[in-house]
Design an enzyme around this catalytic site. Structure first.
Site, short mmCIF file in Angstrom:
data_model
loop_
_atom_site.label_atom_id
_atom_site.label_comp_id
_atom_site.label_asym_id
_atom_site.label_seq_id
_atom_site.Cartn_x
_atom_site.Cartn_y
_atom_site.Cartn_z
N SER A 185 -3.06 -7.84 2.61
CA SER A 185 -3.43 -7.68 4.02
C SER A 185 -3.89 -9.02 4.60
CB SER A 185 -4.56 -6.65 4.16
OG SER A 185 -4.12 -5.39 3.76
N LYS B 216 -18.10 -6.52 7.76
CA LYS B 216 -16.87 -7.28 8.03
C LYS B 216 -16.50 -7.13 9.49
CE LYS B 216 -14.40 -7.00 3.62
NZ LYS B 216 -13.22 -6.37 3.04
N HIS C 32 0.84 -1.21 0.00
CA HIS C 32 0.00 0.00 0.00
C HIS C 32 0.88 1.25 0.00
CE1 HIS C 32 -3.19 -2.67 2.09
NE2 HIS C 32 -3.64 -2.42 0.87
N ARG D 281 -1.46 -6.28 -8.54
CA ARG D 281 -0.21 -6.98 -8.25
C ARG D 281 0.06 -8.08 -9.27
NH1 ARG D 281 -2.55 -8.10 -2.44
NH2 ARG D 281 -4.23 -8.46 -3.92
O1 PNS Z 1 -8.87 -3.16 -0.04
P1 PNS Z 1 -10.07 -3.76 -0.72
O2 PNS Z 1 -10.87 -4.56 0.30
O3 PNS Z 1 -9.71 -4.55 -1.94
O4 PNS Z 1 -10.99 -2.53 -1.20
C1 PNS Z 1 -12.22 -2.77 -1.84
C2 PNS Z 1 -13.03 -1.47 -1.98
C3 PNS Z 1 -13.14 -0.75 -0.66
C4 PNS Z 1 -12.33 -0.56 -2.97
C5 PNS Z 1 -14.43 -1.85 -2.54
O5 PNS Z 1 -14.97 -2.88 -1.78
C6 PNS Z 1 -15.39 -0.70 -2.58
O6 PNS Z 1 -15.25 0.20 -3.39
N1 PNS Z 1 -16.39 -0.71 -1.65
C7 PNS Z 1 -17.32 0.37 -1.45
C8 PNS Z 1 -18.71 0.00 -1.95
C9 PNS Z 1 -18.81 0.20 -3.43
O7 PNS Z 1 -18.58 1.26 -3.96
N2 PNS Z 1 -19.14 -0.90 -4.14
C10 PNS Z 1 -19.20 -0.93 -5.57
C11 PNS Z 1 -17.81 -1.08 -6.13
S1 PNS Z 1 -17.89 -1.68 -7.75
#
Ligand code: PNS
Length: 177
Positions: A130, A43, A19, A92
């Site tokens: 993570s 979560k 990150h 990645r």
């Molecule tokens: O670190 P992560 O868990 O891969 O991040 C995922 C994240 C937070 C980017 C994704 O889950 C997200 O954008 N969640 C917010 C809800 C949302 O906008 N959902 C539609 C995304 S297509």
């Protein structure tokens, strides 16, 4: 010209060196970068939102154009509210691509004016996630080189009761609790 603001959304549970590498790269191409931690009630994270925010604030302290924030709801809504025109995400390996592509296209459908920008972390971080850091730390393995020293310490404090005891303040003698 209008400054280009990007958000870097994620769970960051915990934040890793991968990150940090991406934040470093993003800070060089955007005028302002907002590291946005998702507040997800469904979560059960290892670190609370406040703990993750604190760790990220510590990690991003050297970057003058980076700040940390939290959000809930849709990423695109938060991005627009923050005045951002881009969403930064890291890729990645090929395995990340499908999920990231789906998200980027869904976000584009929701708000076509927002661009998703993918960046690759340095190869030496390409296997770090993570989830794996949590697993290794929970099973007693070393996470040195995978996360900043301060995050390593926080993981120890959280997962190793002996470490907590050793570093706890000595009890105050002579006072009733
Ligand atoms: O670190 P992560 O868990 O891969 O991040 C995922 C994240 C937070 C980017 C994704 O889950 C997200 O954008 N969640 C917010 C809800 C949302 O906008 N959902 C539609 C995304 S297509």
């Amino acid at each position: 010209m209008k400054p280009v603001i990007a958000i870097y959304p994620g769970s960051f549970d915990p934040p890793t060196n991968g990150h940090l590498d991406l934040i470093d790269r993003g800070s060089k191409i955007f005028d302002e970068l907002i590291v946005a931690i998702l507040r997800n009630a469904e979560k059960s994270p290892l670190f609370s939102l406040a703990e993750r925010r604190h760790m990220l604030e510590d990690m991003t302290e050297p970057f003058r154009n980076v700040r940390v924030d939290t959000f809930e709801g849709l990423t695109v809504d938060y991005a627009l509210k923050a005045g951002a025109s881009a969403i930064l995400r890291g890729i990645r390996a090929i395995s990340d691509y499908e999920y990231e592509l789906q998200m980027a296209l869904m976000n584009r459908k929701l708000h076509p004016e927002l661009e998703t920008v993918f960046m690759m972390p340095a190869e030496k971080y390409s296997y770090i996630s993570s989830r794996l850091v949590r697993e290794v730390a929970q099973l007693g393995g070393s996470v040195r080189d995978l996360v900043p020293g301060m995050v390593e310490q926080r993981l120890k404090e959280k997962l190793d009761p002996a470490f907590k005891l050793e570093h706890a303040r000595p009890p105050r003698i002579g006072k009733r609790a």
